[in-house]
Structures are given as structure tokens and as C-alpha cells.
Design an enzyme around this catalytic site. Structure first.
Site, short mmCIF file in Angstrom:
data_model
loop_
_atom_site.label_atom_id
_atom_site.label_comp_id
_atom_site.label_asym_id
_atom_site.label_seq_id
_atom_site.Cartn_x
_atom_site.Cartn_y
_atom_site.Cartn_z
N LYS A 230 32.35 68.36 46.37
CA LYS A 230 31.83 67.55 45.32
C LYS A 230 30.12 67.47 45.47
CE LYS A 230 34.56 63.50 43.93
NZ LYS A 230 34.79 62.04 44.07
C1 E4P Z 1 35.87 60.12 41.50
O1 E4P Z 1 35.98 61.16 42.14
C2 E4P Z 1 35.28 58.88 42.33
O2 E4P Z 1 35.43 58.86 43.57
C3 E4P Z 1 35.94 57.40 41.57
O3 E4P Z 1 36.61 57.56 40.45
C4 E4P Z 1 34.96 56.50 41.56
O4 E4P Z 1 35.66 55.34 40.85
P1 E4P Z 1 34.91 53.92 41.08
O5 E4P Z 1 34.01 53.79 40.03
O6 E4P Z 1 36.15 53.06 41.15
O7 E4P Z 1 34.35 53.69 42.41
#
Ligand code: E4P
Length: 221
Positions: free
Chosen positions: A83
Site C-alpha cells: 500500500k
Molecule cells: C482500507 O484499506 C483502510 O484500511 C480502511 O478501509 C480505512 O477505514 P476507516 O476509515 O474506517 O479507518
């Protein structure tokens, strides 16, 4: 649409995996910090538990450092996806990682313009964050719909990974929009299966069945 779990917790992964619907996992630094363990070991264990892609996030801000970190993260397991954040440095490092054959997920994406950039560098996934847009009184689902339409028109191969999903309707609407993947926390996953009519219906079927068994036992039929 494939379903991913947004977690770094092994018990949650094991629980949903048993249902036969888990196609991958997304982690982030906050989720790993929540586990409070040796993060390298945790990443390895998560990757070993999942039959599918597991996103592991870089935590550097400089392009060279993101690239180095990405190479290391990619070596954690064959199913690791690196990522990178949607920043100029993230795009630069992401381009180099893709050039090395390393799959990437461009995270912290909040607009169609940003999603186009992720597709153009050949990312495997782009992650638009719906819930966080809703949190600031924007329309996360509208953004997702626009991204899916654009990717369709352009024939981009980058998969749209609907992220930051907060409730079952986010998942349903993401499927209607044409997202390739929806990633969600454990509690949203468990809410997908629940319906009060399923619960009351099952209760009635089971009690009628039990009643019949009792009557048969007592020779009433
Ligand atoms: C995606 O890859 C993220 O880890 C995640 O969906 C973030 O979600 P949040 O806004 O609930 O922290």
C-alpha cells in the site's frame, strides 16, 4: 464483487474465513498498532492465514524510502500487496514498485482525479475511502460511482477497492456501483448476514420441528 476484511486481527480473519466468502485482507498502520504486537510477525501471520491478497502499508514519506519499504513488505509473503499513499512520493515509489513487478494498492484516495492517477501507474488496486468522505459531509458513494464509471469507460484494469465502509448499505451500494472489491471491518461483515426475519423464521421452524418430535415421542400422531 470480492469481499475483504479490513483488519490485522487473526481471530477475526479465521472467523470470517470459515464462511467461505473471504477473498483478501487490507491492513493499515492503525490496525496493526491496535494489535500491539511485533508488526512484522503479525504481517506474516496474517498473510499465511489468508487465501488472497493482503495489503501491507508503507509508512515512509520520501519516495526512495517508500520504495525500499515496499520491496521489504513485498517479501513478507507471496500474497502481499504494497500500500502506498496517494501523494506525489507515493506515486513515484508506486511506479517503481510496479516496474519491479510488485503489486500495489494506492490508498487514501478521495477523488476520481486521484483514482485516475492510480490507474495510470498500473496499480493493482485503488482504495477510495467512503466513510471518511461521509464524515466530512461529502458523498463517498457518489465519488465511488464516478470512479467506477470512469474505469469502465477507460477500460482501466486497476481494481476499485471500496474502503472505509461503515455499514452494510455501504457494501450493497458499492456492489451496485460496480466496485471490484469491498473491504470492511469485522463488525460490518457480521452485520451482512443478519436479518430479523431470518432469526424469527429460524426460531419458528426449529420450535415447530421440536414440537413434532415431542408429539411423535408421546404417540400423538
Ligand atoms: C482500507 O484499506 C483502510 O484500511 C480502511 O478501509 C480505512 O477505514 P476507516 O476509515 O474506517 O479507518
Amino acid at each position: 464483487m470480492k469481499l475483504f476484511l479490513d483488519t490485522a486481527n487473526l481471530d477475526e480473519i479465521r472467523a470470517i474465513k470459515k464462511w467461505g466468502v473471504l477473498s483478501g485482507v487490507t491492513t493499515n498502520p492503525s490496525l496493526l498498532a491496535k494489535e500491539g504486537k511485533d508488526w512484522e510477525l503479525q504481517m506474516k501471520e496474517v498473510c499465511a492465514e489468508v487465501d488472497g491478497d493482503v495489503s501491507l502499508e508503507t509508512t515512509s514519506e520520501d519516495a526512495d524510502e517508500i520504495f525500499e519499504e515496499g520491496v521489504k513488505l513485498a517479501s513478507v509473503a507471496p500474497n502481499a500487496v504494497v500500500k502506498v499513499a496517494m501523494t506525489p512520493a507515493g506515486l513515484e515509489a508506486g511506479t517503481r514498485l510496479v516496474g519491479q513487478g510488485i503489486p500495489i494498492n494506492v490508498t487514501l484516495t478521495f477523488s476520481p482525479a486521484q483514482a485516475i492517477l492510480a490507474a495510470e501507474i498500473g496499480a493493482r488496486y485503488v482504495s477510495p475511502f467512503l466513510g471518511r468522505l461521509d464524515d466530512i459531509a461529502a458523498d463517498g458513494m457518489h465519488v465511488l460511482n464516478e470512479i467506477c464509471d470512469i474505469f469502465d469507460i477507460q477500460g482501466y484494469e486497476t481494481r476499485v477497492l471500496a474502503s472505509s465502509l461503515r455499514h452494510p448499505m455501504h457494501v450493497v451500494e458499492a456492489a451496485r456501483a460496480g466496485a471490484d472489491v469491498a473491504t470492511m471491518p469485522y463488525d460490518v461483515f457480521t452485520k451482512l448476514v443478519k436479518h430479523p426475519l431470518t432469526e424469527s423464521g429460524l426460531e419458528k421452524f426449529l420450535s415447530d420441528w421440536k414440537k413434532l418430535q415431542q408429539e411423535l415421542k408421546e404417540g400423538a400422531h
